[in-house]
Design a protein around this motif. Sequence first.
Motif, PDB file in Angstrom:
ATOM      1  N   LEU A  74       0.821  -1.208   0.000  1.00 26.66           N
ATOM      2  CA  LEU A  74       0.000   0.000   0.000  1.00 26.66           C
ATOM      3  C   LEU A  74       0.857   1.261   0.000  1.00 26.66           C
ATOM      4  O   LEU A  74       0.533   2.249  -0.670  1.00 26.66           O
ATOM      5  CB  LEU A  74      -0.932  -0.011   1.210  1.00 26.66           C
ATOM      6  N   SER A  75       1.953   1.227   0.750  1.00 28.34           N
ATOM      7  CA  SER A  75       2.839   2.392   0.815  1.00 28.34           C
ATOM      8  C   SER A  75       3.492   2.653  -0.539  1.00 28.34           C
ATOM      9  O   SER A  75       3.596   3.802  -0.985  1.00 28.34           O
ATOM     10  CB  SER A  75       3.916   2.174   1.880  1.00 28.34           C
ATOM     11  N   ILE A  76       3.953   1.593  -1.207  1.00 31.31           N
ATOM     12  CA  ILE A  76       4.587   1.742  -2.520  1.00 31.31           C
ATOM     13  C   ILE A  76       3.575   2.207  -3.561  1.00 31.31           C
ATOM     14  O   ILE A  76       3.898   3.023  -4.428  1.00 31.31           O
ATOM     15  CB  ILE A  76       5.249   0.420  -2.947  1.00 31.31           C
ATOM     16  N   GLU A  77       2.363   1.705  -3.458  1.00 33.49           N
ATOM     17  CA  GLU A  77       1.321   2.158  -4.383  1.00 33.49           C
ATOM     18  C   GLU A  77       1.092   3.657  -4.224  1.00 33.49           C
ATOM     19  O   GLU A  77       0.964   4.383  -5.210  1.00 33.49           O
ATOM     20  CB  GLU A  77       0.023   1.388  -4.146  1.00 33.49           C
ATOM     21  N   ARG A  78       1.048   4.132  -2.983  1.00 32.29           N
ATOM     22  CA  ARG A  78       0.896   5.570  -2.708  1.00 32.29           C
ATOM     23  C   ARG A  78       2.067   6.352  -3.293  1.00 32.29           C
ATOM     24  O   ARG A  78       1.897   7.404  -3.917  1.00 32.29           O
ATOM     25  CB  ARG A  78       0.829   5.777  -1.182  1.00 32.29           C
ATOM     26  N   TRP A  79       3.272   5.832  -3.143  1.00 31.41           N
ATOM     27  CA  TRP A  79       4.473   6.490  -3.648  1.00 31.41           C
ATOM     28  C   TRP A  79       4.484   6.523  -5.170  1.00 31.41           C
ATOM     29  O   TRP A  79       4.839   7.536  -5.775  1.00 31.41           O
ATOM     30  CB  TRP A  79       5.708   5.756  -3.113  1.00 31.41           C
ATOM     31  N   LEU A  80       4.069   5.422  -5.791  1.00 34.07           N
ATOM     32  CA  LEU A  80       4.034   5.358  -7.249  1.00 34.07           C
ATOM     33  C   LEU A  80       2.984   6.301  -7.831  1.00 34.07           C
ATOM     34  O   LEU A  80       3.161   6.832  -8.934  1.00 34.07           O
ATOM     35  CB  LEU A  80       3.770   3.925  -7.715  1.00 34.07           C
TER      36      LEU A  80
END
Length: 237
Positions: A74-80
Amino acid sequence: MGIRQYPQLIPLIGSVVWFVMLWVMLIVWLALGQPMYPTMQGKIAYISDIGARGLKPLFITGCCITAISLTLSLSIERWLRHRGRLLPNMRTREKVCSVLSVIGAVIGSAGIILLSIFDTQRHPSLHRLFLLIFIVGVAISAIFTVAEYAWLHKDFVYYYKLRRSYMAKSIIALILIAAAIAFGIVLDSKPDVGGVLEWFIAFGFTFYLLTFWYDLRQAVGSKRGLQNRQIQMRAAI
């Protein structure tokens, strides 16, 4: 080559580890002749009953890897999204939903790690508390993740592909939340039914994690700001 280029590896690893851990625990219990553990109230062993015995190191390791995988996905999705490699959030409400989904994942992840450490045999009250935290945290995360999708920009080139993923998320989350509510209702009165529901929820969680594998695949080969430019180009037409 690595996580930055292939972010979908994170939910995939978490899904595989979780799925294999569950099968190992179940097979070991069956191979031992379905023993009755001191913490069991019925004939069907709960995951926590097996995890409190000789397989506790496996249980803790599997829960930790799965928890980290969920939060990182979820964190990486937010960052992407912020980098424009996935569809960027165009409105504040989308960003709020995204942040709340990550917070829910962090809460749920903390719950599953702690419930594996404070097992049902030595710390029954704490174990149930952390189980509740895990369920509530993941439910909150799922609700806001699906809500975020409802407001995504329709000009996203992969919008309809992403739609399939979030429809799957919605269906899986709805089924698992309903099963979790039923699990809480029958936990003390009908332990065998509760045991079946717990295994069902646990295996179902594997498929929820796999939906993030599908989501993050969209970022493979995508450069920074690509989705932003596509939206701007479509808006100019």
